[in-house]
Design a protein around this motif. Structure first.
Motif, PDB file in Angstrom:
ATOM      1  N   GLY A   1       3.603  12.338   8.322  1.00  0.00           N
ATOM      2  CA  GLY A   1       2.621  11.254   8.452  1.00  0.00           C
ATOM      3  C   GLY A   1       3.233   9.996   9.064  1.00  0.00           C
ATOM      4  N   THR A   2       2.411   9.256   9.792  1.00  0.00           N
ATOM      5  CA  THR A   2       2.934   8.043  10.432  1.00  0.00           C
ATOM      6  C   THR A   2       2.147   6.796  10.035  1.00  0.00           C
ATOM      7  OG1 THR A   2       1.528   8.499  12.339  1.00  0.00           O
ATOM      8  CG2 THR A   2       3.819   9.216  12.487  1.00  0.00           C
ATOM      9  N   LEU A   3       1.157   6.942   9.183  1.00  0.00           N
ATOM     10  CA  LEU A   3       0.342   5.777   8.812  1.00  0.00           C
ATOM     11  C   LEU A   3       1.121   4.825   7.909  1.00  0.00           C
ATOM     12  CD1 LEU A   3      -2.507   4.838   9.413  1.00  0.00           C
ATOM     13  CD2 LEU A   3      -3.274   5.911   7.305  1.00  0.00           C
ATOM     14  N   GLY A   4       1.947   5.398   7.023  1.00  0.00           N
ATOM     15  CA  GLY A   4       2.742   4.578   6.119  1.00  0.00           C
ATOM     16  C   GLY A   4       4.212   4.683   6.483  1.00  0.00           C
ATOM     17  N   PRO A   5       5.062   3.946   5.768  1.00  0.00           N
ATOM     18  CA  PRO A   5       6.494   3.969   6.067  1.00  0.00           C
ATOM     19  C   PRO A   5       7.121   5.366   5.951  1.00  0.00           C
ATOM     20  CG  PRO A   5       5.978   2.185   4.563  1.00  0.00           C
ATOM     21  CD  PRO A   5       4.725   2.990   4.710  1.00  0.00           C
ATOM     22  N   ASP A   6       8.095   5.628   6.812  1.00  0.00           N
ATOM     23  CA  ASP A   6       8.935   6.826   6.730  1.00  0.00           C
ATOM     24  C   ASP A   6       9.731   6.718   5.423  1.00  0.00           C
ATOM     25  OD1 ASP A   6      11.416   8.371   7.037  1.00  0.00           O
ATOM     26  OD2 ASP A   6      10.707   8.747   9.085  1.00  0.00           O
ATOM     27  N   LEU A   7       9.685   7.766   4.607  1.00  0.00           N
ATOM     28  CA  LEU A   7      10.316   7.674   3.286  1.00  0.00           C
ATOM     29  C   LEU A   7      11.622   8.466   3.188  1.00  0.00           C
ATOM     30  CD1 LEU A   7       7.115   7.973   1.033  1.00  0.00           C
ATOM     31  CD2 LEU A   7       8.323   5.902   1.718  1.00  0.00           C
ATOM     32  N   THR A   8      12.170   8.899   4.326  1.00  0.00           N
ATOM     33  CA  THR A   8      13.344   9.767   4.293  1.00  0.00           C
ATOM     34  C   THR A   8      14.473   9.194   3.427  1.00  0.00           C
ATOM     35  OG1 THR A   8      12.767  10.502   6.499  1.00  0.00           O
ATOM     36  CG2 THR A   8      14.970  11.045   5.729  1.00  0.00           C
ATOM     37  N   TYR A   9      14.682   7.873   3.502  1.00  0.00           N
ATOM     38  CA  TYR A   9      15.777   7.271   2.722  1.00  0.00           C
ATOM     39  C   TYR A   9      15.260   6.188   1.789  1.00  0.00           C
ATOM     40  CZ  TYR A   9      18.381   9.795   6.199  1.00  0.00           C
ATOM     41  OH  TYR A   9      18.848  10.791   7.001  1.00  0.00           O
ATOM     42  N   VAL A  10      14.039   6.368   1.308  1.00  0.00           N
ATOM     43  CA  VAL A  10      13.424   5.298   0.513  1.00  0.00           C
ATOM     44  C   VAL A  10      14.280   4.943  -0.710  1.00  0.00           C
ATOM     45  CG1 VAL A  10      11.924   6.828  -0.857  1.00  0.00           C
ATOM     46  CG2 VAL A  10      11.243   4.460  -0.443  1.00  0.00           C
ATOM     47  N   GLY A  11      15.011   5.941  -1.245  1.00  0.00           N
ATOM     48  CA  GLY A  11      15.837   5.685  -2.421  1.00  0.00           C
ATOM     49  C   GLY A  11      16.982   4.716  -2.152  1.00  0.00           C
ATOM     50  N   SER A  12      17.342   4.560  -0.880  1.00  0.00           N
ATOM     51  CA  SER A  12      18.465   3.669  -0.563  1.00  0.00           C
ATOM     52  C   SER A  12      18.005   2.248  -0.270  1.00  0.00           C
ATOM     53  CB  SER A  12      19.228   4.204   0.656  1.00  0.00           C
ATOM     54  OG  SER A  12      18.440   4.073   1.827  1.00  0.00           O
ATOM     55  N   ARG A  13      16.686   2.020  -0.242  1.00  0.00           N
ATOM     56  CA  ARG A  13      16.207   0.660   0.064  1.00  0.00           C
ATOM     57  C   ARG A  13      16.246  -0.206  -1.182  1.00  0.00           C
ATOM     58  NH1 ARG A  13      11.259   3.111   3.280  1.00  0.00           N
ATOM     59  NH2 ARG A  13      12.505   4.100   4.904  1.00  0.00           N
ATOM     60  N   THR A  14      16.383  -1.505  -0.973  1.00  0.00           N
ATOM     61  CA  THR A  14      16.490  -2.409  -2.120  1.00  0.00           C
ATOM     62  C   THR A  14      15.123  -2.881  -2.581  1.00  0.00           C
ATOM     63  OG1 THR A  14      16.747  -4.344  -0.707  1.00  0.00           O
ATOM     64  CG2 THR A  14      18.765  -3.217  -1.378  1.00  0.00           C
ATOM     65  N   THR A  15      14.099  -2.712  -1.710  1.00  0.00           N
ATOM     66  CA  THR A  15      12.768  -3.199  -2.081  1.00  0.00           C
ATOM     67  C   THR A  15      11.715  -2.149  -1.762  1.00  0.00           C
ATOM     68  OG1 THR A  15      12.465  -4.195   0.097  1.00  0.00           O
ATOM     69  CG2 THR A  15      13.351  -5.613  -1.626  1.00  0.00           C
ATOM     70  N   LEU A  16      10.522  -2.385  -2.307  1.00  0.00           N
ATOM     71  CA  LEU A  16       9.395  -1.468  -2.100  1.00  0.00           C
ATOM     72  C   LEU A  16       8.162  -2.266  -1.690  1.00  0.00           C
ATOM     73  CD1 LEU A  16       9.737   0.415  -5.508  1.00  0.00           C
ATOM     74  CD2 LEU A  16      10.334   1.377  -3.282  1.00  0.00           C
ATOM     75  N   ALA A  17       7.161  -1.554  -1.208  1.00  0.00           N
ATOM     76  CA  ALA A  17       5.824  -2.127  -0.984  1.00  0.00           C
ATOM     77  C   ALA A  17       5.849  -3.338  -0.062  1.00  0.00           C
ATOM     78  CB  ALA A  17       5.179  -2.477  -2.335  1.00  0.00           C
ATOM     79  N   GLY A  18       6.516  -3.223   1.076  1.00  0.00           N
ATOM     80  CA  GLY A  18       6.555  -4.338   2.014  1.00  0.00           C
ATOM     81  C   GLY A  18       7.413  -5.476   1.502  1.00  0.00           C
ATOM     82  N   GLY A  19       8.485  -5.125   0.778  1.00  0.00           N
ATOM     83  CA  GLY A  19       9.461  -6.140   0.359  1.00  0.00           C
ATOM     84  C   GLY A  19       9.038  -6.987  -0.822  1.00  0.00           C
ATOM     85  N   ILE A  20       8.008  -6.581  -1.567  1.00  0.00           N
ATOM     86  CA  ILE A  20       7.591  -7.458  -2.667  1.00  0.00           C
ATOM     87  C   ILE A  20       8.094  -6.998  -4.035  1.00  0.00           C
ATOM     88  CG2 ILE A  20       5.553  -8.324  -1.443  1.00  0.00           C
ATOM     89  CD1 ILE A  20       3.833  -6.540  -3.166  1.00  0.00           C
ATOM     90  N   LEU A  21       8.599  -5.762  -4.139  1.00  0.00           N
ATOM     91  CA  LEU A  21       9.100  -5.266  -5.433  1.00  0.00           C
ATOM     92  C   LEU A  21      10.560  -4.856  -5.280  1.00  0.00           C
ATOM     93  CD1 LEU A  21       6.480  -2.705  -6.807  1.00  0.00           C
ATOM     94  CD2 LEU A  21       6.956  -4.984  -7.699  1.00  0.00           C
ATOM     95  N   ASP A  22      11.384  -5.142  -6.283  1.00  0.00           N
ATOM     96  CA  ASP A  22      12.745  -4.614  -6.287  1.00  0.00           C
ATOM     97  C   ASP A  22      12.693  -3.111  -6.532  1.00  0.00           C
ATOM     98  OD1 ASP A  22      14.178  -6.859  -5.796  1.00  0.00           O
ATOM     99  OD2 ASP A  22      14.291  -7.442  -7.919  1.00  0.00           O
ATOM    100  N   ASN A  23      13.478  -2.380  -5.776  1.00  0.00           N
ATOM    101  CA  ASN A  23      13.558  -0.935  -6.020  1.00  0.00           C
ATOM    102  C   ASN A  23      14.637  -0.706  -7.075  1.00  0.00           C
ATOM    103  OD1 ASN A  23      13.264   1.798  -5.797  1.00  0.00           O
ATOM    104  ND2 ASN A  23      14.359   1.976  -3.839  1.00  0.00           N
ATOM    105  N   ASP A  24      14.288  -0.929  -8.343  1.00  0.00           N
ATOM    106  CA  ASP A  24      15.283  -0.825  -9.418  1.00  0.00           C
ATOM    107  C   ASP A  24      15.710   0.630  -9.585  1.00  0.00           C
ATOM    108  OD1 ASP A  24      12.457  -0.705 -10.440  1.00  0.00           O
ATOM    109  OD2 ASP A  24      13.517   0.003 -12.224  1.00  0.00           O
TER     110      ASP A  24
END
Ligand code: CUA
Length: 348
Positions: A273-296
């Motif tokens: 899918g291309t409508l939302g963000p590519d999630l291949t490495y989502v676990g390595s990001r520091t934030t979620l949801a367009g940078g508004i939540l910490d990816n604890d």
């Protein structure tokens, strides 16, 4: 009497409020302070701002002072006492026309020079990054490195970054106050800008053009890293994540069966899918949801986001798509949320 006393109070309250806004807005410790430039473009823009503020202060004091002088000097002292009445004064008219021209010419020199500086990247060697703005998140493509990421722009310190900016939907604006900006992003055309971070660190960015209900939540981070750290990040992003096991494996099944794959891509799976963000490495990001939540690391925020995205980011497209394709909600069971969190956190 009472009226004038309360109006004095209002004026004082106004001044205090103005002072507070000024102090809050000008503190360099604010994560989005333009007074704390960390790169050459932001530095030049800050210098331009300082020139403008001093010229404006000079004009304000000169005009305000002349006005105050006239009000006091020519005030009515006695009833029927009028100062000499005149009409027009050629010398004065010419003087203040020339003064205005002089002020504008003075400002024009640094303005034009800055416009050319911002428009022409100085170095031939640069890292090219294509920025695609979406309602309401950011996609960053590294064509030379064959990488895509979302909402977190990793760059090497001290390297010139040439950005090409495109929009997938409406007008957005790219702004990292400590590094550079703003540059509008217009659907159907490519805009360009460049920036460089002179110090390592995480710099806050955000969309600076009203683009719909979640505009204020369209944030991102620029993560400037020393060269070797940046290369490490690039290599990590290229490794195919390990096949999920246990709870994460169950999460991978939920990801497919609940239709997440319709909008998101994960390398090494059937999700394209291309409508939302590519999630291949989502676990390595520091934030979620367009940078508004910490990816604890515990996944608490990811769980909250999956449980009720509308509560966290009103207007987000994921809730809307879920409402279109399913019965008015993401409709995930707690067990499924737990599995999805385990799966997505494992993607790094
Ligand atoms: Cu995108 Cu405001």
């Amino acid at each position: 009497m009472v009226g004038s006393r309360s109006s004095v109070r209002w004026v004082l309250a106004g001044l205090v409020a103005m002072g507070a806004v000024f102090l809050v807005g000008c503190t360099p410790s604010h994560p989005q302070s333009t007074f704390d430039a960390q790169g050459p473009v932001a530095q030049r823009q800050l210098e331009m701002f300082v020139i403008l503020i001093w010229v404006s202060a000079f004009v304000f004091v000169t005009v305000g002072g002349a006005l105050l002088y006239a009000v006091i000097r020519f005030r009515r002292r006695r009833a029927g006492d009028l100062p000499r009445q005149i009409h027009g004064n050629k010398k004065l008219e010419i003087a203040w026309t020339l003064a205005a021209v002089g002020v504008l010419a003075f400002i024009a020199v640094p303005t034009v020079s800055l416009a050319f500086y911002v428009d022409n990247p100085p170095e031939a060697e640069a890292l090219d990054i294509r920025v695609v703005a979406h309602q309401w998140w950011w996609e960053f493509h590294y064509p030379e490195l064959d990488l895509v990421t979302s909402n977190e722009l990793h760059i090497p310190v001290g390297k010139q970054i040439n950005l090409t900016l495109e929009s997938e939907d409406v007008i957005h604006s790219f702004w990292v106050p400590k590094l550079a900006g703003k540059m509008d992003i217009i659907p159907g055309r490519q805009n360009e800008m460049w920036l460089m971070a002179e110090t390592a660190g995480t710099f806050f960015g955000q969309c600076a053009e009203f683009c719909g209900i979640a505009h204020a939540n369209m944030r991102f981070r620029v993560i400037a890293q020393p060269e070797e750290e940046f290369v490490g990040w690039v290599n990590d992003q290229r490794e195919v994540p390990e096949a999920p096991t246990g709870l994460a494996k169950r999460g991978a099944e939920v990801f497919i069966s609940k239709g997440c794959l319709a909008c998101h891509a994960i390398d090494g799976t059937i999700a394209r899918g291309t409508l939302g963000p590519d999630l291949t490495y989502v676990g390595s990001r520091t934030t979620l949801a367009g940078g508004i939540l910490d990816n604890d690391p515990g996944g608490t925020n990811l769980g909250r986001w999956l449980r009720d995205p509308e509560e966290i980011k009103p207007g987000n497209i994921m809730s809307r798509q879920a409402a279109v394709y399913r019965d008015l909600s993401l409709a995930l069971e707690e067990e499924e949320i737990g599995a999805l969190v385990a799966y997505l956190q494992s993607l790094k």
